[in-house]
Write a protein that holds these residues in place. Structure first.
Motif, PDB file in Angstrom:
ATOM      1  N   THR A 242      -2.042  11.425   6.118  1.00 17.35           N
ATOM      2  CA  THR A 242      -2.334  12.488   7.501  1.00 17.35           C
ATOM      3  C   THR A 242      -2.032  13.682   7.617  1.00 17.35           C
ATOM      4  O   THR A 242      -2.625  13.516   8.932  1.00 17.35           O
ATOM      5  N   SER A 243      -1.816  14.591   6.693  1.00 18.26           N
ATOM      6  CA  SER A 243      -1.506  15.895   6.825  1.00 18.26           C
ATOM      7  C   SER A 243      -2.816  16.279   7.006  1.00 18.26           C
ATOM      8  O   SER A 243      -4.312  15.995   6.943  1.00 18.26           O
TER       9      SER A 243
ATOM     10  N   VAL B 112     -17.711   5.409  13.399  1.00 17.57           N
ATOM     11  CA  VAL B 112     -17.018   5.737  14.547  1.00 17.57           C
ATOM     12  C   VAL B 112     -16.308   7.205  14.590  1.00 17.57           C
ATOM     13  O   VAL B 112     -16.640   8.024  15.526  1.00 17.57           O
ATOM     14  N   ARG B 113     -15.421   7.710  13.321  1.00 17.97           N
ATOM     15  CA  ARG B 113     -15.035   9.254  13.615  1.00 17.97           C
ATOM     16  C   ARG B 113     -15.627  10.477  12.933  1.00 17.97           C
ATOM     17  O   ARG B 113     -16.175  11.252  13.608  1.00 17.97           O
ATOM     18  N   GLY B 114     -17.119   9.525  12.166  1.00 14.89           N
ATOM     19  CA  GLY B 114     -17.892  10.532  11.987  1.00 14.89           C
ATOM     20  C   GLY B 114     -19.286  10.162  12.994  1.00 14.89           C
ATOM     21  O   GLY B 114     -20.562  10.888  12.403  1.00 14.89           O
TER      22      GLY B 114
ATOM     23  N   GLU C  94       0.232  10.433  13.241  1.00 16.53           N
ATOM     24  CA  GLU C  94       0.343   8.842  13.912  1.00 16.53           C
ATOM     25  C   GLU C  94      -1.494   8.436  14.733  1.00 16.53           C
ATOM     26  O   GLU C  94      -1.487   7.328  14.011  1.00 16.53           O
ATOM     27  N   GLN C  95      -1.627   9.317  15.399  1.00 19.22           N
ATOM     28  CA  GLN C  95      -3.295   9.015  15.908  1.00 19.22           C
ATOM     29  C   GLN C  95      -4.591   8.800  14.770  1.00 19.22           C
ATOM     30  O   GLN C  95      -5.043   7.997  14.349  1.00 19.22           O
ATOM     31  N   TYR C  96      -4.826   9.518  13.496  1.00 23.95           N
ATOM     32  CA  TYR C  96      -5.292   9.291  12.422  1.00 23.95           C
ATOM     33  C   TYR C  96      -4.672   7.934  11.603  1.00 23.95           C
ATOM     34  O   TYR C  96      -5.656   7.136  11.237  1.00 23.95           O
ATOM     35  N   ALA C  97      -3.558   7.885  11.230  1.00 21.71           N
ATOM     36  CA  ALA C  97      -3.317   6.453  10.854  1.00 21.71           C
ATOM     37  C   ALA C  97      -4.047   5.311  11.467  1.00 21.71           C
ATOM     38  O   ALA C  97      -4.209   4.490  10.537  1.00 21.71           O
TER      39      ALA C  97
ATOM     40  N   LYS D 178      -7.641   0.582  12.708  1.00 21.84           N
ATOM     41  CA  LYS D 178      -8.847   0.436  13.803  1.00 21.84           C
ATOM     42  C   LYS D 178     -10.417   0.080  13.324  1.00 21.84           C
ATOM     43  O   LYS D 178     -10.695  -0.823  12.682  1.00 21.84           O
ATOM     44  N   TRP D 179     -11.066   1.400  12.200  1.00 18.80           N
ATOM     45  CA  TRP D 179     -12.142   0.825  12.116  1.00 18.80           C
ATOM     46  C   TRP D 179     -11.853  -0.317  10.292  1.00 18.80           C
ATOM     47  O   TRP D 179     -12.994  -0.357  10.613  1.00 18.80           O
ATOM     48  N   LYS D 180     -11.042  -0.589  10.111  1.00 15.69           N
ATOM     49  CA  LYS D 180     -11.160  -0.969   8.490  1.00 15.69           C
ATOM     50  C   LYS D 180     -11.148  -2.024   8.894  1.00 15.69           C
ATOM     51  O   LYS D 180     -11.971  -2.839   8.712  1.00 15.69           O
ATOM     52  N   LEU D 181     -10.185  -2.378  10.292  1.00 16.13           N
ATOM     53  CA  LEU D 181     -10.139  -4.029  10.896  1.00 16.13           C
ATOM     54  C   LEU D 181     -11.804  -4.343  11.333  1.00 16.13           C
ATOM     55  O   LEU D 181     -12.785  -4.812  11.242  1.00 16.13           O
TER      56      LEU D 181
END
Length: 638
Positions: free
Chosen positions: A148-149, A189-191, A390-393, A398-401
């Protein structure tokens, strides 16, 4: 210039240019220089010489020639000392270089220094600053323990950008369904900014594939409507910029994308009407051409969704054409549009059948005003921005779901059910599957059976060998008709009648009564469809059944299906009956044939062959049998 000189010469140690600028560890100063420990005594004097050099250069600008030479002497000496330190092949130059690197590293070990330098390089430019080979990038990702870095987030961002660009660039009509599935596996969602940018760039580069890109957007929009909304906003902004700059190429590409989004019902038809009205507001040759191209693409959709608006646009075109203030070439373009409309847009369909992937009730249509000043392109979504670990994980989970829900992949609920329960459920599933009867609607087993029968028939030398092989095929009950059909078809395909197939049919009928019923049904089918056969096939099939009749392999009762009248027969059926009766006469002789037709128990089945219900039918039967040379059979009718 100093930075380029340092980069070209490749000095990792501190570098001092002739102007007095130093470069050490990414920090650039004026007259500051780090020296080696071996010359520590001279470092203080050199650092003190820097201000003197500044004063001497300032005095040189104001003084005469002699004073200028005196003031320039310390600066020149310093430059010579520095040149000697840089170019010297001895240990002094190497010592300064080695200590410069150590000073730059600042006490770090080699691994941390390498990672920090690569991270600094990646921060240069939007594409990562430097090309990193895939194997090296994979190794670097493995070396990063914290998933998550910010460094790992940047690497996943670059991988996401490359993956989205690759998928968008290779989509076409044939593989669009597979591409959609692969896209939903990426974090859209991220991209989302990357995805929209890749779509717009690909459409600008290949306007001929706009309908494919619009279909792709339609599928994505049905699941993630935020992406469709963002795409429409960016296209509107692109259209505004191009329209203000009078950029015809970009404007044409933008409105073509809009048109196909309207066709796919991703965008409201009101946007199309607004664009057409804007283009026709100030009449110029270019605006007319662009609007004609737009109406060709979206015309069919507008007639279906807003017939009144479409009619108004075409009336405006008609008015412009009648005014005659535009160029003759553009007038022809408008006339071509009316011709396309007259043909009901046959060459510019609303949606191709292969690209109609979303049902109307599942599609989400966006209504965006063309002149809305609050529209934002959200260009910051195209740029990488690290988020807290924490937000990244949490976002990734959420996207995986969401992705699994869209693709229909079931998630493990993680409940601690016992192994006994799972074993019981597996046993129940196995029992249920064993009880289920699978219906093969593809008829693959039937095709395989026909292939096996054909190979057996064509590979046998003698008819008895063939019958033996057919009986060894373990044909299931009810599939005997497939053997009969295959024998009849093989016999019909021969250039001349071959008794080989008829002998097989005779032997099968004598061995199994089921084949007698199957051949009786086959006779009915062939007699009813005999008009479809060529003359040669008709003759071969007629002799095939004649052989079965004179060998008594099948019952004569099947002739009850034949009725010799002018209304119930055709030329093909009359030829078929003629072939059968002439073959019977040749094999048996006319006397035995007459005796068979006079047998009392078969008389009810011959009433159709020799009708007595009406004088017209009687005359027709007498004339028919007399014409085929078997008039002796009609003595009772006469």
């Amino acid at each position: 210039v100093c930075f380029l000189a340092q980069g070209v010469q490749g000095f990792p140690r501190p570098f001092l240019c002739p102007e007095g600028h130093s470069w050490a560890g990414g920090r650039m100063g004026k007259g500051k220089k780090k020296s080696s420990s071996s010359s520590s005594s001279s470092s203080d004097s050199e650092q003190a010489a820097a201000p003197k050099a500044e004063e001497s250069r300032g005095e040189a600008a104001r003084s005469s020639g002699a004073g200028e030479r005196e003031a320039a002497r310390p600066s020149g000496g310093e430059g010579r000392r520095d040149d000697g330190g840089r170019r010297g092949g001895g240990g002094g130059g190497r010592d300064r270089g080695g200590e410069g690197k150590n000073a730059d590293a600042g006490g770090e070990d080699i691994e941390s220094y390498k990672k920090r330098k690569i991270a600094d390089l990646e921060n240069l430019g939007r594409s990562g600053g430097v090309y990193i080979p895939p194997f090296k990038l994979a190794r670097m990702q493995e070396e990063i323990e914290d998933k998550t870095s910010p460094e790992y987030q940047r690497q996943t961002w670059e991988a996401l950008r490359k993956s989205i660009n690759g998928l968008v660039n290779k989509v076409n009509v044939g593989n669009i369904k597979n591409i959609v599935e692969e896209l939903f596996q990426e974090n859209l969602v991220r991209g989302r900014g990357l995805f929209i940018r890749a779509l717009i760039r690909a459409q600008m580069a290949s306007p001929g594939f706009t309908h494919v890109f619009a279909a792709l957007v339609a599928v994505i929009n049905s699941k993630l409507p935020e992406l469709g909304d963002l795409l429409i906003k960016r296209i509107i902004l692109q259209f505004r910029r191009a329209y203000k700059r009078n950029d015809k190429i970009v404007t044409t590409a933008a409105i073509k994308f809009m048109a196909h989004l309207v066709n796919q019902k991703v965008c409201s038809e009101l946007l199309a009407l607004h664009v057409a009205t804007l283009l026709l507001e100030r009449v110029t040759d270019d605006s007319i051409e662009v609007c004609v191209a737009f109406m060709q693409e979206v015309g069919q959709a507008l007639q279906e969704l807003s017939s009144a608006g479409s009619q108004a646009i075409f009336e405006r075109f008609r008015t412009i054409l009648h005014e005659g203030e535009i160029d003759r070439r553009v007038q022809y373009v408008i006339e071509g549009l009316f011709e396309v409309r007259r043909k009901k847009f046959a060459d510019h369909l609303m949606v191709l059948e292969e690209l109609d992937l979303v049902d109307d009730e599942d599609q989400i249509t966006h209504e965006v005003d063309l002149l809305d000043e609050t529209i934002k392109g959200e260009e910051t979504l195209n740029i990488f921005k690290a988020v807290p670990p924490e937000q990244y994980a949490s976002d990734e989970a959420k996207w995986k779901l969401i992705s699994n829900e869209i693709l229909g992949i079931e998630q493990d609920d993680g409940s601690g059910s016992s192994s006994d329960d799972s074993d019981d459920e597996a046993d129940e599933m196995a029992d249920r599957r064993a009880q289920e009867k699978i219906l093969d609607f593809t008829e693959q087993d039937l095709v395989n059976l026909r292939r096996s029968i054909y190979l057996v028939i064509m590979s046998s030398v003698h008819f008895e060998e063939c019958v033996h092989k057919i009986l060894k095929l373990n044909i299931a009950e009810g599939q005997e008709k497939e053997v009969c059909t295959m024998l009849i078809d093989c016999c019909a395909m021969e250039k001349m009648f071959n008794r080989f197939f008829a002998l097989q049919a005779e032997r099968l009928c004598r061995l199994n009564p089921m084949y007698q019923d199957s051949f009786t049904e086959a006779f009915s089918v062939q007699f009813n469809t005999v008009h479809r056969l060529e003359t040669n096939k008709l003759r071969n099939i007629g002799k095939f059944f004649a052989h079965l009749l004179y060998t008594d392999a099948i019952p004569w009762t099947l002739l009850s299906q034949v009725r010799i009248t002018e209304e119930t027969t055709t030329s093909s059926s009359r030829i078929f009956i003629k072939v059968i009766f002439q073959e019977l006469s040749e094999q048996w002789g006319i006397k035995k044939l007459v005796d068979r037709f006079k047998e009392d128990e078969l008389q009810p089945y011959f009433t159709g062959l020799f009708p007595k219900d009406h004088p017209k039918n009687v005359r027709f039967a007498i004339n028919y049998f007399t014409a085929i040379g078997l008039g002796v059979l009609t003595e009772e009718l006469r």
